[in-house]
Write a protein that holds these residues in place. Structure first.
Motif, mmCIF file in Angstrom:
data_model
loop_
_atom_site.group_PDB
_atom_site.id
_atom_site.type_symbol
_atom_site.label_atom_id
_atom_site.label_comp_id
_atom_site.label_asym_id
_atom_site.label_seq_id
_atom_site.Cartn_x
_atom_site.Cartn_y
_atom_site.Cartn_z
ATOM 1 N N VAL A 1 -3.667 29.148 16.077
ATOM 2 C CA VAL A 1 -4.715 29.345 15.080
ATOM 3 C C VAL A 1 -4.266 28.928 13.688
ATOM 4 N N THR A 2 -5.228 28.466 12.885
ATOM 5 C CA THR A 2 -4.945 28.083 11.508
ATOM 6 C C THR A 2 -5.488 29.104 10.518
ATOM 7 N N GLN A 3 -6.395 29.991 11.007
ATOM 8 C CA GLN A 3 -6.950 31.057 10.182
ATOM 9 C C GLN A 3 -6.983 32.343 10.995
ATOM 10 N N ALA A 4 -6.568 33.442 10.359
ATOM 11 C CA ALA A 4 -6.627 34.744 11.023
ATOM 12 C C ALA A 4 -6.987 35.797 9.990
ATOM 13 N N ARG A 5 -7.987 36.591 10.336
ATOM 14 C CA ARG A 5 -8.413 37.694 9.482
ATOM 15 C C ARG A 5 -8.760 37.231 8.071
ATOM 16 N N GLY A 6 -9.382 36.058 7.992
ATOM 17 C CA GLY A 6 -9.846 35.539 6.709
ATOM 18 C C GLY A 6 -8.800 34.867 5.851
ATOM 19 N N ARG A 7 -7.619 34.645 6.395
ATOM 20 C CA ARG A 7 -6.539 34.026 5.620
ATOM 21 C C ARG A 7 -5.921 32.879 6.415
ATOM 22 N N PRO A 8 -5.411 31.879 5.707
ATOM 23 C CA PRO A 8 -4.709 30.798 6.411
ATOM 24 C C PRO A 8 -3.442 31.338 7.077
ATOM 25 N N VAL A 9 -3.118 30.775 8.222
ATOM 26 C CA VAL A 9 -1.922 31.185 8.958
ATOM 27 C C VAL A 9 -0.833 30.163 8.708
ATOM 28 N N GLU A 10 0.318 30.649 8.308
ATOM 29 C CA GLU A 10 1.487 29.782 8.171
ATOM 30 C C GLU A 10 2.308 29.928 9.437
ATOM 31 N N HIS A 11 2.471 28.826 10.135
ATOM 32 C CA HIS A 11 3.279 28.865 11.349
ATOM 33 C C HIS A 11 4.750 28.881 10.962
ATOM 34 N N PRO A 12 5.557 29.607 11.714
ATOM 35 C CA PRO A 12 6.979 29.686 11.378
ATOM 36 C C PRO A 12 7.638 28.318 11.459
ATOM 37 N N ALA A 13 8.565 28.087 10.567
ATOM 38 C CA ALA A 13 9.295 26.818 10.570
ATOM 39 C C ALA A 13 10.120 26.681 11.840
ATOM 40 N N ASP A 14 10.653 27.784 12.325
ATOM 41 C CA ASP A 14 11.460 27.779 13.548
ATOM 42 C C ASP A 14 10.665 28.468 14.659
ATOM 43 N N ARG A 15 9.850 27.700 15.366
ATOM 44 C CA ARG A 15 9.008 28.264 16.420
ATOM 45 C C ARG A 15 9.827 28.927 17.516
ATOM 46 N N ARG A 16 10.936 28.309 17.869
ATOM 47 C CA ARG A 16 11.769 28.850 18.934
ATOM 48 C C ARG A 16 12.246 30.250 18.587
ATOM 49 N N ALA A 17 12.747 30.439 17.382
ATOM 50 C CA ALA A 17 13.227 31.755 16.961
ATOM 51 C C ALA A 17 12.077 32.764 16.916
ATOM 52 N N ALA A 18 10.907 32.324 16.458
ATOM 53 C CA ALA A 18 9.740 33.217 16.399
ATOM 54 C C ALA A 18 9.304 33.641 17.797
ATOM 55 N N LEU A 19 9.324 32.699 18.754
ATOM 56 C CA LEU A 19 8.960 33.033 20.128
ATOM 57 C C LEU A 19 9.977 33.988 20.740
ATOM 58 N N GLU A 20 11.252 33.730 20.520
ATOM 59 C CA GLU A 20 12.276 34.618 21.062
ATOM 60 C C GLU A 20 12.154 36.020 20.470
ATOM 61 N N ALA A 21 11.810 36.110 19.183
ATOM 62 C CA ALA A 21 11.592 37.423 18.559
ATOM 63 C C ALA A 21 10.395 38.129 19.194
ATOM 64 N N ALA A 22 9.348 37.370 19.484
ATOM 65 C CA ALA A 22 8.167 37.956 20.138
ATOM 66 C C ALA A 22 8.515 38.439 21.542
ATOM 67 N N PHE A 23 9.326 37.670 22.267
ATOM 68 C CA PHE A 23 9.741 38.081 23.605
ATOM 69 C C PHE A 23 10.509 39.398 23.529
ATOM 70 N N THR A 24 11.397 39.505 22.566
ATOM 71 C CA THR A 24 12.185 40.726 22.392
ATOM 72 C C THR A 24 11.276 41.899 22.025
ATOM 73 N N ARG A 25 10.341 41.656 21.113
ATOM 74 C CA ARG A 25 9.412 42.700 20.658
ATOM 75 C C ARG A 25 8.582 43.250 21.817
ATOM 76 N N HIS A 26 8.217 42.382 22.754
ATOM 77 C CA HIS A 26 7.393 42.801 23.888
ATOM 78 C C HIS A 26 8.225 43.100 25.135
ATOM 79 N N ASP A 27 9.566 43.100 24.976
ATOM 80 C CA ASP A 27 10.490 43.390 26.072
ATOM 81 C C ASP A 27 10.205 42.518 27.294
ATOM 82 N N TRP A 28 10.102 41.208 27.035
ATOM 83 C CA TRP A 28 9.798 40.244 28.098
ATOM 84 C C TRP A 28 10.938 39.259 28.220
ATOM 85 N N THR A 29 11.430 39.074 29.425
ATOM 86 C CA THR A 29 12.473 38.094 29.681
ATOM 87 C C THR A 29 11.800 36.843 30.230
#
Length: 168
Positions: free
Chosen positions: A6-34
């Motif tokens: 998405v490029t917009q969320a909740r009425g504001r522009p979304v900035e995608h993380p510069a390091d997608r891989r690190a952001a995805l790995e953080a999300a996996f950890t947050r949701h306890d998913w291997t």
């Protein structure tokens, strides 16, 4: 999917993380998913290129939340979604053995969406109706009447409608 596309969320522009891989790995950890199919003793690791490809998969699957079944069918074929038992003990997955990590995730996600639609619950796959929000969600309300991704969008939409009524 929302965080990658998405490029917009909740009425504001979304900035995608510069390091997608690190952001995805953080999300996996947050949701306890291997993530990932097991390869030998270890797990397949997500690469930078794989994270970028996942963003493309998210964009490819986004129209399914609006009822675009043809796009979902193309994605099922493109990512080789087929039921298969993997591992010991066997685990049901929807990608071929040996498929790369991104295609495995994509095939499994496509199949999950197809199953939701196929059992008559496709109306529960929704896109937020608020202006300035492209988030998608699965509506878990009893009567499948949810229109917004969350309270912030619902409140913004109601306030906008109220102001519009007041002007007339």
């Amino acid at each position: 999917m929302n965080a990658l596309h998405v490029t917009q969320a909740r009425g504001r522009p979304v900035e995608h993380p510069a390091d997608r891989r690190a952001a995805l790995e953080a999300a996996f950890t947050r949701h306890d998913w291997t993530p990932g199919p097991a390869v030998g003793e270890g797990r397949v690791r997500l690469t930078e290129e794989g994270a970028d490809r996942l963003a493309g998969v998210a964009a490819e699957l986004h129209p399914a939340f609006g009822g675009d079944v043809a796009a979902l069918n193309r994605a099922l074929v493109r990512h080789g979604a087929v039921p298969s038992l993997h591992g010991d003990p066997p685990v049901l997955a929807f990608h071929r053995p040996g498929t790369d990590l991104v295609d495995a995730w994509a095939a499994d996600a496509c199949t999950a969406l197809a199953m939701v639609i196929g059992v008559g619950q496709g109306r529960r796959l929704r896109s937020c109706e608020a202006d300035g929000c492209e988030l998608v969600f699965f509506d878990v309300t009893r009567n499948a009447s949810r229109r917004f991704c969350g309270l912030s969008c619902q409140n913004r939409a109601k306030a906008t409608a109220y102001r519009a009524r007041r002007r007339t």
